[in-house]
Design a protein around this motif. Structure first.
Motif, PDB file in Angstrom:
ATOM      1  N   UNK A   1       0.587  -1.771   0.086  1.00  0.00           N
ATOM      2  CA  UNK A   1       0.121   0.180   0.019  1.00  0.00           C
ATOM      3  C   UNK A   1       1.259   0.896  -0.005  1.00  0.00           C
ATOM      4  N   UNK A   2       1.985   1.205   0.965  1.00  0.00           N
ATOM      5  CA  UNK A   2       2.919   2.360   1.099  1.00  0.00           C
ATOM      6  C   UNK A   2       3.705   2.410  -0.888  1.00  0.00           C
ATOM      7  N   UNK A   3       4.188   1.162  -0.578  1.00  0.00           N
ATOM      8  CA  UNK A   3       4.370   1.245  -2.225  1.00  0.00           C
ATOM      9  C   UNK A   3       3.781   2.169  -2.980  1.00  0.00           C
ATOM     10  N   UNK A   4       2.789   1.718  -3.525  1.00  0.00           N
ATOM     11  CA  UNK A   4       1.708   2.197  -4.320  1.00  0.00           C
ATOM     12  C   UNK A   4       2.093   3.209  -4.637  1.00  0.00           C
ATOM     13  N   UNK A   5       1.511   3.993  -2.694  1.00  0.00           N
ATOM     14  CA  UNK A   5       1.429   5.760  -3.027  1.00  0.00           C
ATOM     15  C   UNK A   5       3.001   6.222  -2.914  1.00  0.00           C
ATOM     16  N   UNK A   6       3.804   5.486  -3.131  1.00  0.00           N
ATOM     17  CA  UNK A   6       5.285   6.402  -3.325  1.00  0.00           C
ATOM     18  C   UNK A   6       6.271   6.481  -2.741  1.00  0.00           C
ATOM     19  N   UNK A   7       5.568   5.603  -1.628  1.00  0.00           N
ATOM     20  CA  UNK A   7       6.676   5.502  -0.004  1.00  0.00           C
ATOM     21  C   UNK A   7       7.280   4.711  -0.009  1.00  0.00           C
ATOM     22  N   UNK A   8       8.204   5.153   0.375  1.00  0.00           N
ATOM     23  CA  UNK A   8       9.293   4.301   0.400  1.00  0.00           C
ATOM     24  C   UNK A   8       9.249   3.246   1.742  1.00  0.00           C
ATOM     25  N   UNK A   9       9.580   2.219   2.691  1.00  0.00           N
ATOM     26  CA  UNK A   9       9.196   1.846   3.589  1.00  0.00           C
ATOM     27  C   UNK A   9      10.630   1.025   4.331  1.00  0.00           C
ATOM     28  N   UNK A  10      10.910   1.955   5.383  1.00  0.00           N
ATOM     29  CA  UNK A  10      12.233   1.611   6.431  1.00  0.00           C
ATOM     30  C   UNK A  10      12.652   0.079   6.902  1.00  0.00           C
ATOM     31  N   UNK A  11      11.334   0.368   8.026  1.00  0.00           N
ATOM     32  CA  UNK A  11      11.549  -0.327   7.834  1.00  0.00           C
ATOM     33  C   UNK A  11      10.810  -2.207   7.785  1.00  0.00           C
ATOM     34  N   UNK A  12      11.632  -3.048   7.766  1.00  0.00           N
ATOM     35  CA  UNK A  12      10.978  -4.333   7.031  1.00  0.00           C
ATOM     36  C   UNK A  12      11.680  -5.302   7.867  1.00  0.00           C
ATOM     37  N   UNK A  13      10.472  -6.452   8.193  1.00  0.00           N
ATOM     38  CA  UNK A  13      10.865  -7.125   9.261  1.00  0.00           C
ATOM     39  C   UNK A  13      12.000  -8.255   8.136  1.00  0.00           C
ATOM     40  N   UNK A  14      12.446  -9.557   8.668  1.00  0.00           N
ATOM     41  CA  UNK A  14      13.485 -10.101   8.262  1.00  0.00           C
ATOM     42  C   UNK A  14      13.035 -10.871   7.122  1.00  0.00           C
ATOM     43  N   UNK A  15      12.101 -11.692   7.628  1.00  0.00           N
ATOM     44  CA  UNK A  15      11.322 -12.564   6.771  1.00  0.00           C
ATOM     45  C   UNK A  15      10.460 -12.455   5.703  1.00  0.00           C
ATOM     46  N   UNK A  16      10.956 -10.966   5.306  1.00  0.00           N
ATOM     47  CA  UNK A  16      10.436 -10.755   4.248  1.00  0.00           C
ATOM     48  C   UNK A  16      11.205  -9.959   3.262  1.00  0.00           C
ATOM     49  N   UNK A  17      12.916 -10.140   4.269  1.00  0.00           N
ATOM     50  CA  UNK A  17      13.728  -8.506   3.242  1.00  0.00           C
ATOM     51  C   UNK A  17      13.855  -8.949   1.900  1.00  0.00           C
ATOM     52  N   UNK A  18      13.991 -10.301   1.951  1.00  0.00           N
ATOM     53  CA  UNK A  18      14.188 -10.135   0.176  1.00  0.00           C
ATOM     54  C   UNK A  18      13.337 -10.058  -1.397  1.00  0.00           C
ATOM     55  N   UNK A  19      12.010  -9.989  -0.803  1.00  0.00           N
ATOM     56  CA  UNK A  19      11.293  -9.359  -1.176  1.00  0.00           C
ATOM     57  C   UNK A  19      10.943  -7.639  -0.852  1.00  0.00           C
ATOM     58  N   UNK A  20      11.346  -7.336  -0.039  1.00  0.00           N
ATOM     59  CA  UNK A  20      10.783  -5.295  -0.223  1.00  0.00           C
ATOM     60  C   UNK A  20      12.058  -4.932   0.982  1.00  0.00           C
ATOM     61  N   UNK A  21      13.608  -5.763   0.402  1.00  0.00           N
ATOM     62  CA  UNK A  21      14.736  -4.961   1.112  1.00  0.00           C
ATOM     63  C   UNK A  21      14.606  -3.241   0.272  1.00  0.00           C
ATOM     64  N   UNK A  22      14.985  -2.276   1.109  1.00  0.00           N
ATOM     65  CA  UNK A  22      14.315  -1.205   0.427  1.00  0.00           C
ATOM     66  C   UNK A  22      15.601  -0.855  -0.419  1.00  0.00           C
ATOM     67  N   UNK A  23      16.798  -1.514  -0.826  1.00  0.00           N
ATOM     68  CA  UNK A  23      17.474  -1.440  -2.508  1.00  0.00           C
ATOM     69  C   UNK A  23      16.694  -1.652  -3.872  1.00  0.00           C
ATOM     70  N   UNK A  24      15.064  -2.686  -3.575  1.00  0.00           N
ATOM     71  CA  UNK A  24      14.748  -2.519  -4.324  1.00  0.00           C
ATOM     72  C   UNK A  24      13.497  -1.659  -4.324  1.00  0.00           C
ATOM     73  N   UNK A  25      12.819  -1.519  -2.854  1.00  0.00           N
ATOM     74  CA  UNK A  25      12.015  -0.745  -3.175  1.00  0.00           C
ATOM     75  C   UNK A  25      11.491   0.172  -3.877  1.00  0.00           C
ATOM     76  N   UNK A  26      13.023   1.246  -4.597  1.00  0.00           N
ATOM     77  CA  UNK A  26      12.296   2.192  -5.427  1.00  0.00           C
ATOM     78  C   UNK A  26      11.960   1.554  -7.070  1.00  0.00           C
TER      79      UNK A  26
END
Length: 445
Positions: free
Chosen positions: A315-340
Motif C-alpha cells: 500500500x505504501x509503495x503504491x503511494x510512492x512511499x518507501x518503507x524503512x523498517x521491514x521484517x527480516x522474513x520479508x527482506x528478500x522481497x521488500x528490502x529497501x534497495x529494491x523498493x524504488x
C-alpha cells in the motif's frame, strides 16, 4: 500454519547489503591446499546455485587461468572479483571479500561439476556448479549479433532472419521476469526449455524475422545491471523501445512488432505505446498489476501476520512511499534497495495499457499455465475488445504441451527436446496474416 519465507543474508555488494547480517571470519584453508598460478583445468564459465532451502540462489562463476569473478543476477551483482581461487588436485576453494569480510566456497571438482559448501554468517549451505559446454556456447552465438543504442551505452541482441530475401516483418521478443535470458531459460532452474529460441527459429522458417535479447543484468547484457537501488521499470521499457527504433531504421524490415512473454508482456505494452510499433502479441501476460500478483503469491507462503505486513508495505509503495523498517522474513522481497524499482513497476497496469494500444493485438495463454492462469488473458481481451484471444488447450507457461499434473508440468521447464505447443506458431502466423504482416513467402498466405 504457513511457513515464513526462507531468507538468507547474502552479501554481494554494498548496494545489496542486508541489515543485521554479520559475516563470520573465514575458516583457515587447509595448508595442503596450495594456490597455483594456473587454473587451466577449471577455466571457463560455470553456472549453478547455492541450495538455500525453498529458495535456491542462482550464481555464475567465471574462472580464468589466474583468478575468477562471480555474478548473482537476481541481486544485480555483475562479475564481482573473487578474492582468491585455490586449487589442489580436485580440492577447490574460492572466496569473495566485502568490506574486509569474507564469504567462502569450499568444494571438489569432479569433471564438469563443482560441488561443496558455501559458508556465511555462521550458516552453511551446499552449492553446485556445472560447466558450460562448448556446444552451449556455440548455441548462444548462432544468428546475427546486433546492437541497439541506449541513452547510456548499447544493448546486445540476436537477430534471426528467414533464408529468403527480404524485406521481412520483424518481431521484438521480450523475455519474462527474473534471471530469464533471451532463449527463455533461467539459471534459477537447472536445465533449459529454449522456448523463446524455438519461437524465433520457428518464425524465421515462416518468413518472420525476430530480435531477442538478454535483459539488462542478464547474460550478454550483464554490464547494464547497475546498482539495484537505481533500477527502474522504465529502463526495461526503454530497452524494448530502443529495439523498435533499431528495427525501424533497418531496411531489411518491412513491419515491426513486439512479442512479450510473461512480464515481457507488460514491458512490451508500454514500449508499443511509446513507439511506432505495428503489432503486439502477449504470451502468458498478467492481467493485473504486480501488487495484486504478489499478494496472491505471498498468500501461499506467509503467516497471517507477515501477509498483513506485506499488504501494508505494498500500500505504501503504491503511494510512492518507501518503507524503512521491514521484517527480516520479508527482506528478500521488500528490502529497501529494491523498493524504488517496485514503486516504478507497481504503477503499470496491464488492463489500462492494453486498451490504450491503437494497433492490432493478439492475446495468448495456455490452459495448463500454472504461473499465469488463462483468466488473465481473458481479462486483457475483455478490456481490449478488438483484440484476438487464443487459448491453447494443453500449453503451459514455457509454451510447451504439458500434462495436467504439476510435477509433469514443471518437468517441461527443463526439457529442451520438447517442441513448442502445437497451435502456437500457426496461431501467431494466422493472426499476422490477417493483419497483412506476414512475409510474401509465407506458406499460410
Amino acid at each position: 500454519m504457513k511457513r515464513p519465507l526462507t531468507i538468507i543474508c547474502i552479501i554481494v555488494s554494498a548496494f545489496v547489503l542486508m541489515a543485521g547480517c554479520r559475516i563470520k571470519e573465514a575458516e583457515q584453508v587447509d595448508e595442503n591446499l596450495k594456490e597455483v598460478s594456473s587454473l587451466k583445468d577449471i577455466e571457463g564459465k560455470w553456472e549453478g546455485d547455492i541450495k538455500i532451502p525453498n529458495q535456491p540462489l542462482p550464481i555464475i562463476v567465471h574462472f580464468t587461468k589466474e583468478d575468477g569473478t562471480i555474478s548473482i543476477p537476481v541481486q544485480g551483482l555483475n562479475q564481482f572479483p573473487l578474492t582468491s581461487v585455490k586449487l589442489s588436485k580436485s580440492d577447490l576453494f574460492f572466496d569473495m571479500k566485502i568490506q574486509n569480510q569474507q564469504i567462502t566456497f569450499d568444494g571438489k571438482v569432479d569433471q564438469e561439476k563443482i560441488s561443496g559448501t558455501f559458508a556465511q554468517n555462521g550458516q552453511e549451505y551446499p552449492f553446485e556448479l556445472l560447466k558450460k559446454s562448448n556446444q552451449e556456447v556455440a548455441e548462444k552465438e548462432s544468428g546475427e549479433v546486433v546492437q541497439a543504442d541506449l541513452k547510456k551505452g548499447t544493448i546486445n541482441g540476436l537477430l534471426e532472419t528467414p533464408k529468403n530475401e527480404g524485406p521481412f516483418p520483424v518481431m521484438i521478443i521480450i523475455a519474462g521476469s527474473g534471471p530469464t535470458d533471451k532463449d527463455g531459460n533461467t539459471i534459477a532452474i537447472p536445465g533449459k526449455n529454449n522456448s523463446l529460441k524455438m519461437l524465433a527459429e520457428s518464425l524465421a522458417e515462416k518468413g518472420i524475422a525476430s530480435i531477442r535479447y538478454d535483459k539488462r543484468g542478464i547474460g550478454e547484457n550483464m554490464k547494464l545491471a547497475g546498482k539495484e537501488e537505481d533500477l527502474r521499470f522504465e529502463q526495461y521499457i526503454d530497452d524494448a523501445a530502443a529495439w523498435v527504433q533499431f528495427a525501424k531504421k533497418d531496411r531489411r524490415f518491412s513491419k515491426v512488432g513486439i512479442i512479450g512473454h510473461s512480464e515481457g508482456s507488460l514491458i512490451g505494452m508500454a514500449a508499443a505505446k511509446k513507439t511506432e510499433t505495428d503489432i503486439f502479441i502477449s504470451l502468458a501476460g498478467a492481467g493485473e498489476p504486480i501488487d495484486q500478483v504478489l499478494v496472491k503469491q505471498l498468500e501461499e507462503q506467509l503467516t497471517p501476520a507477515l501477509l498483513t505486513e506485506s499488504k501494508d508495505i505494498l500500500t505504501n509503495l503504491k503511494q510512492g512511499k518507501q518503507v524503512e523498517s521491514v521484517n527480516a522474513d520479508l527482506y528478500s522481497v521488500f528490502r529497501p534497495s529494491v523498493q524504488p524499482y517496485m514503486i516504478s513497476w507497481i504503477h503499470y497496469n496491464p488492463i489500462e495499457l492494453v486498451k490504450e494500444l491503437k494497433i492490432p493485438v493478439l492475446i495468448v495463454n495456455g490452459n495448463r499455465d500454472i504461473q499465469v492462469a488463462p483468466n488473465n488473458a481473458k481479462a486483457l481481451h475483455k478490456e481490449k475488445g478488438d483484440s484476438e484471444l487464443l487459448i491453447i488447450e494443453k500449453m503451459n507457461h514455457v509454451l510447451k504441451e504439458a500434462p495436467a499434473d504439476r510435477e509433469g508440468n514443471l518437468a517441461t521447464y527443463t526439457n529442451p527436446e520438447l517442441p513448442l505447443s502445437p497451435g502456437l506458431v500457426n496461431g501467431i502466423l494466422e493472426f499476422l496474416n490477417k493483419q497483412d504482416i506476414t512475409s510474401n513467402d509465407d506458406p499460410l498466405k
